[in-house]
Design a protein around this motif. Structure first.
Motif: not given
Lengths: 421, 114
Positions: A61-63, A73-77, A95-113
């Motif tokens: 996914y990435f945001t 938005v969050v885009i996910v395969r 609440n913002k669902l997918v983010w790390q440390d700073y809510p305004g910074v875009e993130v990406s990764g892999v997850c099951r849920a």
């Protein structure tokens, strides 16, 4: 005396029925107009968010922060061949669902849920609510009623697009005839990616203006060539091989005489050694057996590159030497935007080719820095309104087309709104 | 010289070793910042020394796919990536910064791995 033929009307601008009068840049300095553009354009057209190869496996996914549409938005395969977009917002308390440390910074990764940091609500890759902390405490509650809110997503030739308007026409209708003639180009072969970001102090349209005319190139970037060559280039000026407009989208097609140059003494010593420069590596990786009909529209043997604008804010540049650049312009206010430049190469066969690609990218950054700073100088002066009418030449036809198109979207949207009231 | 050992270059490129500590940098942004920090004299000596050996270096790099380079080979690749950056002040700008680039700045979001 033109070096390349123009249409029978004598100019590209008149050929496409675009008026030739001086233009106003009021649409680039007005906060009110920008607010209208957000509703009329960025909340209603198909916006590109990159390529499917960014999402390598199921759960990748990435945001993306899209300030102009007021959305994250969050885009996910979500499956082997399935991609989804959701508003990046927990269904429980927002609440913002997918983010790390700073809510305004875009993130990406892999997850099951996706698990909300606040109360631990958990959503599957298809947006379905899977777990609710102390579910029995809720009233008349069925998890099936509370999935993530989805955003429309469609994929064309591996390019991911989203649209915030549930009533918008499908992506392929929106792309029209001209852009769909690129179908079949092996975009997926270009998996060696460099991506850059810059905050730019200008209206988003002004940077598109800078990249849809090359009239500026022999002057602003003159010092990038050796001195004698630079004088020659300025003497010739710039002429496109072809311009075309199709609905809101457009293309400029250019010659490619510098990749490789006719005479190597025209270019800098390091370019001679590495066989690369602003126009990319001189040696083609040879992965495109046949051009799709949308490329090299003038069918000219000197063809080097086509720059396509996917209205509103996405450009793809396809080079005869077989590499690709994309530009995204993400408005953050009427006089600021975030620019993203991404280069796609065929993976280098050896470390020498890796170095060749590096020189192309370093050169790209040097040019983009000059372009970006010039824009801030333009924006601040336009805002003074000391002068309010500006002449544009025939090589600047696509600027007229972009600004006219953007204003039409606003006018039509305002009309529809007025009609509905 | 600091206490840290400078990154080592492959055998045959010992003459470039004095530049390794300053210019073997595995990140394009770091290479750009190193160029802004260097004096024009430093840039000129780095440029002269690396350009003098560039044909040998290209012949060396051409032998290997990127992921089959030795650690020393990777260091040589980074050194010449730094040359790409340092060539602009020497060949074009006559100064470290891009002229008229003012407050404009950039960050890299994605760069190819080695």
């Amino acid at each position: 005396m033109p070096h390349f033929p123009k249409p029978a009307e004598g100019s590209w601008t008149e050929h496409y029925g675009i008026d030739t009068k001086p233009v106003s840049y009021q649409d680039s300095i007005s906060p009110e107009h920008y607010e209208q553009e957000r509703d009329a354009i960025f909340r209603r057209t198909w916006l590109n968010l990159g390529r499917v190869e960014q999402l390598k496996r199921v759960g990748s996914y990435f945001t993306k922060e899209i300030a102009a549409a007021g959305a994250s938005v969050v885009i996910v395969r979500s499956g082997p061949d399935e991609y989804r977009a959701f508003y990046n917002m927990c269904r429980h308390r927002g609440n913002k669902l997918v983010w790390q440390d700073y809510p305004g910074v875009e993130v990406s990764g892999v997850c099951r849920a996706f698990t909300c940091k606040y109360h631990g609500w958990q959503f599957g890759l298809e947006g379905d609510l899977q777990f609710v902390q102390q579910e029995e405490e809720f009233f008349d509650f069925d998890k099936a009623d509370w999935p993530l809110r989805s955003v429309r997503l469609e994929v064309w030739e591996g390019w991911i697009f989203v649209n915030f308007d549930d009533d918008a026409a499908p992506l392929t209708d929106y792309l029209g005839t001209m852009l769909r003639k690129l179908e079949g180009y092996p975009f997926h072969e270009f998996s060696q990616v460099y991506k850059y970001r810059a905050e730019v102090g200008s209206n988003w349209k002004l940077f598109i203006d800078a990249f849809t005319e090359f009239y500026h190139a022999p002057i602003l970037h003159g010092r990038q060539a050796v001195e004698e060559e630079s004088r020659k280039l300025a003497g010739y000026g710039y002429e496109a091989l072809w311009y075309e407009v199709d609905g809101p989208h457009n293309v400029v097609s250019s010659w490619g005489g510098m990749s490789p140059p006719k005479d190597e003494s025209m270019v800098k010593p390091i370019e001679r050694k590495l066989r690369a420069g602003l126009f990319g590596p001189w040696d083609s990786p040879d992965v495109v057996p046949e051009l799709p009909s949308g490329l090299n529209p003038a069918n000219h043997r000197a063809w080097g590159e086509d720059s396509f604008l996917f209205f509103p804010n996405f450009m793809i540049l396809i080079w005869e030497r077989q590499w690709i650049l994309t530009y995204h312009y993400w408005p953050t206010s009427h006089n600021t935007h975030i620019f993203e430049g991404t280069a796609y190469f065929v993976p280098p066969k050896n470390a020498r080719e890796r170095l060749t690609q590096e020189l192309s990218m370093v050169t790209f950054v040097e040019y983009a820095l000059q372009d970006a700073n010039t824009l801030e100088a333009t924006q601040t002066m336009l805002e003074t309104q000391a002068i309010t009418e500006f002449p544009l030449c025939d090589q600047e036809i696509l600027l007229r087309h972009l600004h006219t198109t953007a204003r039409q979207y606003v006018a039509e949207y305002e009309n529809t709104k007025a009609g509905a009231q | 010289m600091t206490a840290h050992a400078a990154p080592t270059l492959p055998a045959g490129f010992e003459d470039l070793q004095p530049f390794a500590e300053q210019w073997v940098l595995p990140d394009q942004r770091a290479r750009y910042l190193a160029r802004l920090d260097a004096s024009m004299d430093d840039l000129q000596s780095f440029y002269d020394a690396t350009m003098a050996r560039i044909d040998d270096v290209l012949a060396y790099l051409e032998q290997y796919p990127v992921d089959e380079l030795t650690d020393e080979g990777v260091n040589l690749l980074w050194l010449y990536c730094a040359l790409c950056n340092a060539s602009f002040p020497i060949e074009v700008w006559r100064q470290q910064r891009v002229p008229d680039s003012g407050a404009a700045d950039w960050t890299a979001l994605v760069l190819p791995a080695v």
